[in-house]
Design a protein around this motif. Sequence first.
Motif, PDB file in Angstrom:
ATOM      1  N   ILE A 120       0.827  -1.206   0.000  1.00  0.00           N
ATOM      2  CA  ILE A 120       0.000   0.000   0.000  1.00  0.00           C
ATOM      3  C   ILE A 120       0.864   1.259   0.000  1.00  0.00           C
ATOM      4  O   ILE A 120       0.346   2.363  -0.111  1.00  0.00           O
ATOM      5  CB  ILE A 120      -1.005   0.014   1.173  1.00  0.00           C
ATOM      6  CG1 ILE A 120      -0.281  -0.061   2.516  1.00  0.00           C
ATOM      7  CG2 ILE A 120      -2.016  -1.107   1.018  1.00  0.00           C
ATOM      8  CD1 ILE A 120      -1.182   0.218   3.708  1.00  0.00           C
ATOM      9  N   SER A 121       2.175   1.071   0.153  1.00  0.00           N
ATOM     10  CA  SER A 121       3.134   2.172   0.048  1.00  0.00           C
ATOM     11  C   SER A 121       4.493   1.548  -0.253  1.00  0.00           C
ATOM     12  O   SER A 121       4.613   0.326  -0.361  1.00  0.00           O
ATOM     13  CB  SER A 121       3.196   2.979   1.356  1.00  0.00           C
ATOM     14  OG  SER A 121       3.858   2.245   2.367  1.00  0.00           O
ATOM     15  N   ASP A 122       5.517   2.379  -0.347  1.00  0.00           N
ATOM     16  CA  ASP A 122       6.867   1.869  -0.584  1.00  0.00           C
ATOM     17  C   ASP A 122       7.417   1.130   0.631  1.00  0.00           C
ATOM     18  O   ASP A 122       8.347   0.347   0.504  1.00  0.00           O
ATOM     19  CB  ASP A 122       7.822   3.022  -0.937  1.00  0.00           C
ATOM     20  CG  ASP A 122       7.509   3.630  -2.293  1.00  0.00           C
ATOM     21  OD1 ASP A 122       6.850   2.940  -3.113  1.00  0.00           O
ATOM     22  OD2 ASP A 122       7.909   4.781  -2.532  1.00  0.00           O
ATOM     23  N   GLU A 123       6.836   1.381   1.809  1.00  0.00           N
ATOM     24  CA  GLU A 123       7.345   0.793   3.040  1.00  0.00           C
ATOM     25  C   GLU A 123       6.455  -0.277   3.660  1.00  0.00           C
ATOM     26  O   GLU A 123       6.863  -0.959   4.588  1.00  0.00           O
ATOM     27  CB  GLU A 123       7.550   1.886   4.106  1.00  0.00           C
ATOM     28  CG  GLU A 123       8.560   2.949   3.765  1.00  0.00           C
ATOM     29  CD  GLU A 123       7.941   4.117   2.998  1.00  0.00           C
ATOM     30  OE1 GLU A 123       6.751   4.418   3.209  1.00  0.00           O
ATOM     31  OE2 GLU A 123       8.642   4.711   2.168  1.00  0.00           O
ATOM     32  N   LEU A 124       5.200  -0.414   3.173  1.00  0.00           N
ATOM     33  CA  LEU A 124       4.245  -1.255   3.894  1.00  0.00           C
ATOM     34  C   LEU A 124       3.341  -2.049   2.959  1.00  0.00           C
ATOM     35  O   LEU A 124       2.895  -1.545   1.930  1.00  0.00           O
ATOM     36  CB  LEU A 124       3.365  -0.358   4.790  1.00  0.00           C
ATOM     37  CG  LEU A 124       2.446  -1.036   5.782  1.00  0.00           C
ATOM     38  CD1 LEU A 124       3.229  -1.815   6.830  1.00  0.00           C
ATOM     39  CD2 LEU A 124       1.554   0.001   6.452  1.00  0.00           C
ATOM     40  N   ALA A 125       3.072  -3.292   3.362  1.00  0.00           N
ATOM     41  CA  ALA A 125       2.084  -4.132   2.673  1.00  0.00           C
ATOM     42  C   ALA A 125       1.084  -4.627   3.706  1.00  0.00           C
ATOM     43  O   ALA A 125       1.381  -4.697   4.903  1.00  0.00           O
ATOM     44  CB  ALA A 125       2.773  -5.303   1.982  1.00  0.00           C
ATOM     45  N   ILE A 126      -0.106  -4.968   3.213  1.00  0.00           N
ATOM     46  CA  ILE A 126      -1.145  -5.521   4.083  1.00  0.00           C
ATOM     47  C   ILE A 126      -1.635  -6.839   3.500  1.00  0.00           C
ATOM     48  O   ILE A 126      -1.501  -7.092   2.304  1.00  0.00           O
ATOM     49  CB  ILE A 126      -2.338  -4.556   4.252  1.00  0.00           C
ATOM     50  CG1 ILE A 126      -3.005  -4.277   2.902  1.00  0.00           C
ATOM     51  CG2 ILE A 126      -1.910  -3.280   4.957  1.00  0.00           C
ATOM     52  CD1 ILE A 126      -4.341  -3.551   3.003  1.00  0.00           C
TER      53      ILE A 126
END
Length: 180
Positions: A20-26
């Motif tokens: 969902i961003s360059d630093e985080l997945a869900i």
Amino acid sequence: METYELKVGPLTRQLPIVPISDELAIASFVLLGDAELTDYAARALAKQVPADFDYLVTMESKGIPLAQELSRVTAHPQFVVLRKSEKDYMRDPLKVPVTAITTSAPQELVLDGADADRLANKRVVIVDDVISSGGSLTAAQALIEKAGATVVGQVAVLAEGDAAARTDIQYLAKLPLFPL
């Protein structure tokens, strides 16, 4: 595609892990269309809601099937949906801004004035599919209080990331976040 195995009571689901961003997945959890999990979650959460409440309130759209089933299971014939935009049919709507982990642009929650009148001086339980950053929950609380109601409980199928440590919510399973 990488997946996460979610267990909720006796049920197991394979959730795709999506950035969902360059630093985080869900782990992408979508309750819509999963009648078996919705039914199980409603019956399990019905045991965790406060005994004395007047209305269930949910946010558009993924919480709607859960709120409907929970409404039926708890013998509350009506529930209220907070919308993501103002609709032409709404009378004197109340609005608050909302930010959530899965939305990149600012949004708002909207409560129809007719529903606000119904909620005034009532005890409300907020229902959601996933509680994560708490942005949607905070906005829902503000909107419900703006209508003159009192939040007496908050329930969700899943608590994601740090939300699992919250003591003000009831949930059925934890869902991790995935740093990239």
